[in-house]
Enzyme design. Structure first.
Site, mmCIF file in Angstrom:
data_model
loop_
_atom_site.group_PDB
_atom_site.id
_atom_site.type_symbol
_atom_site.label_atom_id
_atom_site.label_comp_id
_atom_site.label_asym_id
_atom_site.label_seq_id
_atom_site.Cartn_x
_atom_site.Cartn_y
_atom_site.Cartn_z
ATOM 1 N N ASP A 150 0.873 -1.165 0.000
ATOM 2 C CA ASP A 150 0.000 0.000 0.000
ATOM 3 C C ASP A 150 0.918 1.225 0.000
ATOM 4 O OD1 ASP A 150 -2.284 1.612 0.259
ATOM 5 O OD2 ASP A 150 -2.163 1.552 2.448
ATOM 6 N N ASP A 152 -0.046 4.914 1.507
ATOM 7 C CA ASP A 152 -0.182 5.743 2.701
ATOM 8 C C ASP A 152 0.020 4.915 3.969
ATOM 9 O OD1 ASP A 152 -0.930 8.279 1.406
ATOM 10 O OD2 ASP A 152 -2.716 7.163 0.798
#
Length: 597
Positions: A150, A152
């Site tokens: 991912d 963030d």
């Protein structure tokens, strides 16, 4: 402190809890063969020998000790001091002095306290390293060929100042767009008020911590910025602090009555909910908690949808992005060892591109075999049927049909079914990292058998707390005191009950001390008083590994195998050192990686 010393401490406390010796002046050896096997202190009374060396003045107490309860053959034979005996019509009573139970209980208390004090010198648990990777499941990195990320709070870690910016902008939306009272502007952001993993009762307007068994931890229920008394909590939930399964939350943490806040971005949302509730309550203004929840959620969403967060970060990357050099080091190391890398994020390409150029360099895309932006997780991972679309170098959507996912290209949306068909990346050879247990990890583990790694930034702060002398002393004494309460509850005379009540009060005070060391309102995100939290339960269920940041990978060889510790079940005996002292964790730092940190 050495591991041997820690092992000695754990074994000493454990032996004390089993054999029940009494402090000086009240020495009682093990009284029956019902004690723990292998102590070497007694021979079974089936041998026909009386093994007791208990003096007469403590004989009356022996029968009430927990060690004697499980066996009918008392070491000293019948104890005549307990009652008058009638034999041949004549009454006999013991002339031996009776032990004062109150004195005995406090003697046991003082002895245990001395033991804890003597065996836990300063720095006893300063062994837990914040860069450790913890295993819920056995994972051999040698079998992992593909690493996914991912963006963030996984590749990009953000400073705490971002939460305040999100809070302030959402508060502004609440006032300007939803016409909330201007008085809410007086509520500044409270950095350490909320904690990840909390539940929010939408209809009652209550923020709380729930454990793995769906019980509310008393003392952690807040209406606005003020705690709700335990008695009121019980009344609100029908005379119990248990929340039924169907009310807690659905699979993704959302339910008709409860919402669980599971990602780091939810911290400002919980704080704004608490402050807005507090404003209405303090000013005696009638309001609907359900409307308030929806309006605050929408205001927070607007910060993301309108791109404010992206603009703030891109305008000052140095202020908001942390550990960029370590992100580069992780990607470079994996790629140089022939591992395939991919990125699946909900963030837009322009935002990811600028952040990755800051952390990794202008050629960051060379590290990745596949890059997917605006993926709309968790829908990307479950039943979503949206097709992939390609973006050109300017970030504009292309119309061509996607027949392959090529290195150097940027793709938008899509779904996991097509991803698996186009890449062939399946099963345990894939390890994906993300910070959101539901959106990033749950479906991948449960539906597709990928390996998963949870990024839990709070581990760094909580580890520092666990490493403090105050925490080590408080927790160890709390556990020892709890053991005393469990074993000494057999004494039920009025004086003994008063002693036990004093111990219970001290136990509650110790629980408050250990809780407040993490967060004065809600404590640790991983534990309630004695149980794992609901967050911990999900963390163990949806992640094979968990760590404070992906930079923790730099401390391990890429053929390293992570083994989860075999922690004892309630009916099992703790036999190994790492079970006796859970603070002692091995962290295999590699010399060649030392310069990275």
């Amino acid at each position: 402190m050495s591991r041997r010393r820690l092992g000695d401490l754990g074994r000493a406390l454990w032996r004390k809890s089993r054999s029940e010796p009494v402090s000086a002046g009240f020495k009682i050896p093990a009284l029956s063969c019902g004690g723990f096997a292998g102590t070497g202190e007694n021979k079974c009374c089936k041998e026909g020998k009386n093994n007791s060396r208990a003096p007469n003045n403590v004989a009356a107490t022996a029968s009430s000790l927990p060690g004697a309860a499980g066996h009918r053959h008392h070491a000293a034979g019948k104890l005549r001091g307990e009652e008058s005996l009638k034999k041949s019509g004549r009454a006999f009573s013991s002339t031996a002095p009776q032990i004062d139970h109150k004195t005995y209980l406090w003697a046991r208390y003082n002895e245990m306290k001395r033991l804890v004090h003597d065996l836990i010198p300063p720095g006893v648990c300063n062994l837990l390293n914040p860069s450790t990777i913890y295993a819920n499941n056995e994972v051999n990195l040698d079998e992992v060929d593909i690493y996914g990320f991912d963006y963030d709070y996984t590749l990009a870690m953000y400073s705490n100042s971002l939460n305040e910016m999100i809070y302030n902008k959402a508060r502004q939306f609440l006032i300007e767009h939803y016409k909330y009272p201007q008085g809410i502007n007086k509520y500044s952001y409270i950095p350490n008020f909320a904690a990840r993993g909390l539940h929010y009762d939408i209809q009652k307007g209550l923020l709380m911590k729930i454990d793995a068994f769906h019980y509310i931890q008393m003392g952690t229920v807040y209406r606005g910025l003020n705690p709700v008394p335990d008695e009121e909590v019980m009344q609100l939930y029908g005379g119990s602090n248990h929340v039924p399964l169907h009310q807690v939350s659905g699979f993704y943490g959302k339910g008709p009555k409860m919402k669980q806040f599971m990602d780091v971005f939810s911290i400002p949302e919980m704080t704004l909910l608490a402050c807005a509730n507090d404003y209405f309550i303090s000013n005696d203004i009638e309001y609907d908690p359900v409307h308030l929840y929806k309006d605050v959620s929408d205001a927070i969403a607007m910060v993301h949808i309108k791109g404010y967060m992206y603009k703030w970060i891109m305008a000052d990357l140095e202020k908001y992005i942390l550990r960029g050099d370590e992100t580069y080091a992780v990607l470079h190391r994996l790629a140089s060892h022939g591992k395939k890398l991919f990125l699946i994020t909900n963030s837009p390409f322009s935002f990811v591109d600028k952040g990755m150029k800051y952390m990794v360099g202008k050629d960051w895309r060379d590290f990745f075999d596949v890059v997917i932006v605006q993926a709309e997780k968790p829908h990307f991972f479950n039943d979503c049927v949206k097709p992939f679309r390609r973006l050109d170098s300017n970030g504009d959507l292309q119309w061509d049909k996607i027949k392959s996912l090529d290195k150097g290209q940027i793709y938008k949306q899509g779904n996991l079914v097509d991803f698996l068909k186009l890449t062939g990346w399946r099963g345990s050879k894939v390890l994906y990292f993300g910070d959101h247990l539901y959106s990033d990890l749950a479906d991948l583990m449960l539906r597709h058998g990928w390996r998963t790694g949870a990024i839990v930034p709070e581990l760094e702060v909580e580890t520092k707390v666990v490493n403090t002398e105050q925490y080590a002393q408080s927790l160890t004494w709390l556990q020892a005191l709890t053991g005393l309460l469990e074993r000494m509850q057999l004494y039920r005379d009025p004086e003994s009950k008063k002693v036990l009540q004093d111990w219970l009060k001290e136990r509650e005070e110790l629980r408050a001390v250990t809780k407040n060391l993490f967060n004065p309102q809600f404590g640790s995100i991983f534990r309630t008083c004695h149980n794992p939290t609901y967050f911990s339960r999900r963390l163990c269920r949806f992640s094979d590994l968990y760590m404070a940041s992906i930079s923790c990978l730099l401390n391990y060889d890429l053929s390293y195998t992570f083994y989860p510790r075999r922690t004892p079940l309630q009916h099992e005996a703790p036999l190994w050192m790492d079970q006796l002292c859970t603070g002692c964790m091995k962290t295999p730092f590699l010399e060649e990686m030392a310069h990275i940190r």
